[in-house]
Each structure stands twice: as structure tokens, then as C-alpha cells.
Design a protein around this motif. Sequence first.
Motif, short mmCIF file in Angstrom:
data_model
loop_
_atom_site.label_atom_id
_atom_site.label_comp_id
_atom_site.label_asym_id
_atom_site.label_seq_id
_atom_site.Cartn_x
_atom_site.Cartn_y
_atom_site.Cartn_z
N GLY A 20 -5.10 13.20 44.81
CA GLY A 20 -6.00 13.43 43.68
C GLY A 20 -5.33 14.08 42.50
O GLY A 20 -5.89 14.97 41.86
N SER A 21 -4.13 13.64 42.18
CA SER A 21 -3.36 14.15 41.04
C SER A 21 -2.22 13.18 40.79
O SER A 21 -1.68 12.59 41.72
CB SER A 21 -2.79 15.53 41.35
N LYS A 22 -1.84 13.05 39.51
CA LYS A 22 -0.67 12.25 39.18
C LYS A 22 0.58 13.11 39.06
O LYS A 22 1.66 12.60 38.75
CB LYS A 22 -0.91 11.50 37.86
N ASN A 23 0.47 14.41 39.33
CA ASN A 23 1.62 15.30 39.26
C ASN A 23 2.68 14.79 40.25
O ASN A 23 2.42 14.68 41.45
CB ASN A 23 1.20 16.72 39.62
N PRO A 24 3.87 14.45 39.75
CA PRO A 24 4.90 13.87 40.64
C PRO A 24 5.30 14.79 41.79
O PRO A 24 5.67 14.30 42.86
CB PRO A 24 6.07 13.59 39.71
N VAL A 25 5.21 16.09 41.61
CA VAL A 25 5.54 17.01 42.70
C VAL A 25 4.52 16.87 43.82
O VAL A 25 4.87 16.81 45.00
CB VAL A 25 5.60 18.47 42.20
N LYS A 26 3.24 16.81 43.48
CA LYS A 26 2.19 16.69 44.50
C LYS A 26 2.27 15.36 45.24
O LYS A 26 2.06 15.29 46.45
CB LYS A 26 0.82 16.89 43.86
N VAL A 27 2.60 14.29 44.52
CA VAL A 27 2.74 12.98 45.15
C VAL A 27 3.95 12.98 46.09
O VAL A 27 3.87 12.54 47.24
CB VAL A 27 2.84 11.87 44.08
N ALA A 28 5.08 13.49 45.63
CA ALA A 28 6.31 13.50 46.42
C ALA A 28 6.18 14.36 47.67
O ALA A 28 6.62 13.97 48.76
CB ALA A 28 7.49 13.98 45.57
N CYS A 29 5.57 15.54 47.55
CA CYS A 29 5.46 16.41 48.72
C CYS A 29 4.47 15.84 49.73
O CYS A 29 4.65 16.01 50.94
CB CYS A 29 5.12 17.85 48.35
N THR A 30 3.46 15.12 49.25
CA THR A 30 2.53 14.47 50.17
C THR A 30 3.26 13.40 50.98
O THR A 30 3.13 13.33 52.20
CB THR A 30 1.34 13.86 49.40
#
Length: 188
Positions: A20-30
Motif C-alpha cells: 500500500g505504498s509506492k515507496n521503493p524501500v517499502k516495496v523492496a523490503c516486502t
Amino acid sequence: MNFPKRENFQTSEKSLIIVGSKNPVKVACTESAFTEAFHKGFVVNGITAASQVSDQPKGDEETYLGARNRVINAKKSFPEADYWVGIEGGVGEDVRGMYAFAWIYIENKSGLQGKAKTGTFYLPKAIADLIHSGMELGAADDQFFAQENSKQCGGSVGILTHGAITRQTYYNQAIILALIPFLNEELF
């Protein structure tokens, strides 16, 4: 007690995870946390999903609600996913000062939920003062440390630990902890 064998988690098809975010850090860590926990690959996409809380959530309840709302709104936007992930960073205060943390909320298509909270760390008084003046933590870090868009890089934790812990590694462990119900469905 017998633990399930790692190969029991492996399948040939890739599950779709919506963050639920386009923040690349949040996507990568997921992606890294799911891969580490399940030992298989996933398709992970970030979308803009409203948290419906303050830009800088304060306290456990508001921060947890922000993570949960991101999942609810991501589900409405992208109902065909296998998992939805909400990550919300917040701040709290106690007699020792202001501290930062994040809540992770995960749901799968059968409705099973997982949740976990990161560790906490105390913020310098100068950063806390900027947050008290109405700034979001990322903006306060950028201003004080002369950074640009730090929340999409190492974040506050990365700046303050001199890169020993990045925002991605900070979230990674909490995401894996939030996956416990999915790794042990028979117990939940």
C-alpha cells in the motif's frame, strides 16, 4: 516440535503481493522479507493506498491504523492480489523523549491477518522539535541532516546508525514477524 520443511513453502507459481505504498524501500523490503520467509519468488507491486491518518502518525494506535487502512484501501484497488501489505512509520513519546517505530499489517486473500511492530529508537531532540513544529519525520531528517528524500533511502534509522541499519533492513525483520500466521496457518 517438528517444524515444516522449507520445501513445503515452495510452489512454481508466483503469488502477487500489493504494498500500500509506492515507496521503493517499502516495496523492496516486502519482496525480500517474503522471499526470505517462504523461500520462493513473488511478484511485488506498490500502489498508492491512503493511510487515512496524519502525515506523521503519533502513537501506536494511529500508526497501526495507518498500516491497516493501507491494506484495506489496497484491497479495494487491487482485489485480485494474494497478499496486501501496509507499512506505516510513526513516532511516540515517553519520559525519555521521542522515538520512532513502524507497524506492519498483512492480509491474504483468505482473510488471514498478520501484524508486527519494529523495534524503537529515540530521536535527537532537534528532530523531535521539528516534528513538534508540524514536520513529518522524513522532512525533519532532510532539513536537519541536509538530505533529500531520505525516507525513500536509508531513512532516519539509516542516518542515525550511519548505515549500519537501513530503513529496508529495519522493516525486513518486522515483516517476517508479521508473516508468522501465514507460515503457521494451522496455529492461527
